[in-house]
Design a protein around this motif. Sequence first.
Motif, short mmCIF file in Angstrom:
data_model
loop_
_atom_site.label_atom_id
_atom_site.label_comp_id
_atom_site.label_asym_id
_atom_site.label_seq_id
_atom_site.Cartn_x
_atom_site.Cartn_y
_atom_site.Cartn_z
N HIS A 17 47.01 46.70 41.67
CA HIS A 17 48.42 46.29 41.68
C HIS A 17 49.17 46.92 40.51
CE1 HIS A 17 51.92 43.60 41.98
NE2 HIS A 17 51.75 43.27 40.73
N ILE A 18 48.54 46.90 39.34
CA ILE A 18 49.17 47.48 38.14
C ILE A 18 48.99 49.00 38.14
CG2 ILE A 18 49.06 47.55 35.60
CD1 ILE A 18 48.05 44.60 35.75
N GLY A 19 47.85 49.45 38.62
CA GLY A 19 47.46 50.86 38.50
C GLY A 19 46.47 50.97 37.36
N ILE A 20 45.35 51.65 37.59
CA ILE A 20 44.26 51.60 36.60
C ILE A 20 44.68 52.22 35.27
CG2 ILE A 20 43.17 53.66 37.63
CD1 ILE A 20 40.46 52.39 36.71
N GLU A 21 45.40 53.36 35.32
CA GLU A 21 45.78 53.99 34.04
C GLU A 21 46.86 53.18 33.32
OE1 GLU A 21 46.11 58.24 33.78
OE2 GLU A 21 44.87 58.52 35.57
N ASP A 22 47.80 52.61 34.08
CA ASP A 22 48.80 51.74 33.44
C ASP A 22 48.15 50.52 32.83
OD1 ASP A 22 51.01 53.31 33.86
OD2 ASP A 22 51.63 52.30 35.71
N MET A 23 47.16 49.98 33.51
CA MET A 23 46.49 48.80 32.97
C MET A 23 45.70 49.15 31.72
SD MET A 23 44.43 45.78 34.87
CE MET A 23 43.31 44.66 34.01
N LEU A 24 45.04 50.31 31.72
CA LEU A 24 44.32 50.75 30.50
C LEU A 24 45.30 50.89 29.33
CD1 LEU A 24 41.94 53.33 32.20
CD2 LEU A 24 41.18 51.32 30.88
N ARG A 25 46.47 51.46 29.60
CA ARG A 25 47.48 51.57 28.53
C ARG A 25 47.97 50.19 28.10
NH1 ARG A 25 49.02 56.84 31.02
NH2 ARG A 25 49.90 55.66 32.76
N GLY A 26 48.18 49.31 29.08
CA GLY A 26 48.63 47.95 28.75
C GLY A 26 47.60 47.21 27.90
N LEU A 27 46.34 47.35 28.27
CA LEU A 27 45.28 46.71 27.49
C LEU A 27 45.23 47.27 26.08
CD1 LEU A 27 42.48 46.58 30.24
CD2 LEU A 27 43.53 44.59 29.12
N ALA A 28 45.35 48.59 25.96
CA ALA A 28 45.33 49.21 24.63
C ALA A 28 46.49 48.68 23.78
CB ALA A 28 45.40 50.73 24.76
#
Lengths: 351, 351
Positions: free
Chosen positions: B26-37
């Motif tokens: 839903h978020i997108g894996i790369e966007d979520m990785l950036r969000g988590l970072a």
Amino acid sequence: MTNLSPSDKALVPFVSVDHMMQLIHHIGIEDMLRGLADYIETDFRRWQLFDKTPRVASHSAEGVIELMPTSDGEVYGFKYVNGHPKNTAEGLQTVTAFGLLADVGSGYPVLLSEMTMLTAMRTAATSALVARLLAPKGATTMAMIGNGAQSEFQSLAMKAICGISEVRLYDVDSAATRKCAANLAGLGLTVTPCTSAEDAIMGAQIITTCTADKQYATILTDNMIGAGVHINAIGGDCPGKTELAPAILHRSDIFVEYPEQTRIEGEIQQLDATHPVTEIWQVLTGQAEGRTSDRQITLFDSVGFAIEDFSALRYVREQIRETQLFHPLDLLADPDDPRDLFGMLQRSLQA
Amino acid sequence: MTNLSPSDKALVPFVSVDHMMQLIHHIGIEDMLRGLADYIETDFRRWQLFDKTPRVASHSAEGVIELMPTSDGEVYGFKYVNGHPKNTAEGLQTVTAFGLLADVGSGYPVLLSEMTMLTAMRTAATSALVARLLAPKGATTMAMIGNGAQSEFQSLAMKAICGISEVRLYDVDSAATRKCAANLAGLGLTVTPCTSAEDAIMGAQIITTCTADKQYATILTDNMIGAGVHINAIGGDCPGKTELAPAILHRSDIFVEYPEQTRIEGEIQQLDATHPVTEIWQVLTGQAEGRTSDRQITLFDSVGFAIEDFSALRYVREQIRETQLFHPLDLLADPDDPRDLFGMLQRSLQA
């Protein structure tokens, strides 16, 4: 090979509050208290097998959140539990809890369970198991000081496990006493509401204190305690929270679950760190004496220990096997190829 | 007043594996990785606020089960995680995990979540956040040594957060390399499978090691490491488990999450306890220097710390607010009158 529904390994049986209540009624509350006491006794008798550590506590101004882990080498368990005395004023529970069992060999969880109800049950079962060891023979009457959430469970456990026939109730809040008396009506106990702690302990061979103030309190003063009684002190269970006058402790033979933890959290935090105490498991295995005379005052300084929760979860795990009183919870990612977690994620998009 | 269905307070949002995978897509894996970072960076910048403790580990012959608690004073979190290297041979995950957030003020849990997927995401986000700080400027290529469950997440995080465009893969098991390469196909990275670790590190500015043997291993030898690289060592994460030759450690500037834990679990367990290390949070806040020269070897000796899980759970809690990607779980007993737990139990029978 691309199985998108969670496998059995990924599904952890979860016992909700609703299922726990159904399980208690399915077994019967007094039978379950006896069953829990049996499991706790079994585990206390193999005490030295367990990996033991004082609970891991995170304290704040409002209360405490604790993790209580233990393991017998085959099964690992832990409980999450909070203690927030001010919660009651906001319509919340002082104590809530849940717990988990896992397989030591694989690390995979095998049971997740509510433990608010279950902790009330196991605390009462532990108190009664210990009172059966230490209370004077033929005890018929318990004074129950503090008539909150734990009081009915304590009363029924003392009936089921120690043969108590009368409970004498007292709480600073008479509404709590009325609540407790109403809940116990018709359950086979003579229930006597009292207007003071002094009144409640009249004729009682067992005195249980279970109040929730997070401060040094004196629920029992020295002159209230006569010879020969058994005191079951369960309310003093964190640093700064005690219920008994120190003079009582000096007149009592003190029994504890795990001294390393009790010296931090129990009534004996008021005493010197070298004050002698006896561990309950040693009494159960015959390595130490319990009550040795009619005039002796015995005190169970109970704070609750991880092994009791472990025993309770172990009991629940056994009991739900033949019921449907659990949900399979999709808690663990379990791809067909364990190294292919990312592939599992990608395939879920295609589903 | 006798409400038999669980109240809102009793229901804890639960994010299953299936819901977590939906959330990632839903978020997108790369966007979520950036969000988590971003969340991890935010929490590392307020490092001193946190209640920190080394994880509470229960070791056995087969592996380890750990509890990793922390708190920022308002929210409490912990993760349950196991590490069982032999699991893979039995079709199980080496690492599974779940986590919880709770309100410090009341002690009530507010989120329960799977964390096998989420740990893979947060570990990759942390590695890339640190590599962005420490890797040589303009780094384009990462060597990925160990192509198990973490490898694709690492690769995508290094792309999303550090701008890496090529990954060079090596694993002692070529099937793992094929799996990783197939999973990464079409995701915007040049993927080069290699037949040796020496081949994989050719031209790489970032070298990530992520193998799962629970023993002292030497995945990288001293002569393999040239000047100027950044080593992201994430596989050495428990006592007795390391991946790097000690000589590499002596040539590197070493960066860690939480020294008290890393000295027990990380590569630096091979070094003297006084060997200097720099804490990542100090680099993020400008209190310590990161990379200071082109020829310097930087080493992130990563073992995973509770605050990263806390950040990840905090991120998930925010993200699910506007979705339906959770189940309300009946985890907490919440009677109308908090002192009337027994009455709640009795009324459940009448329902």
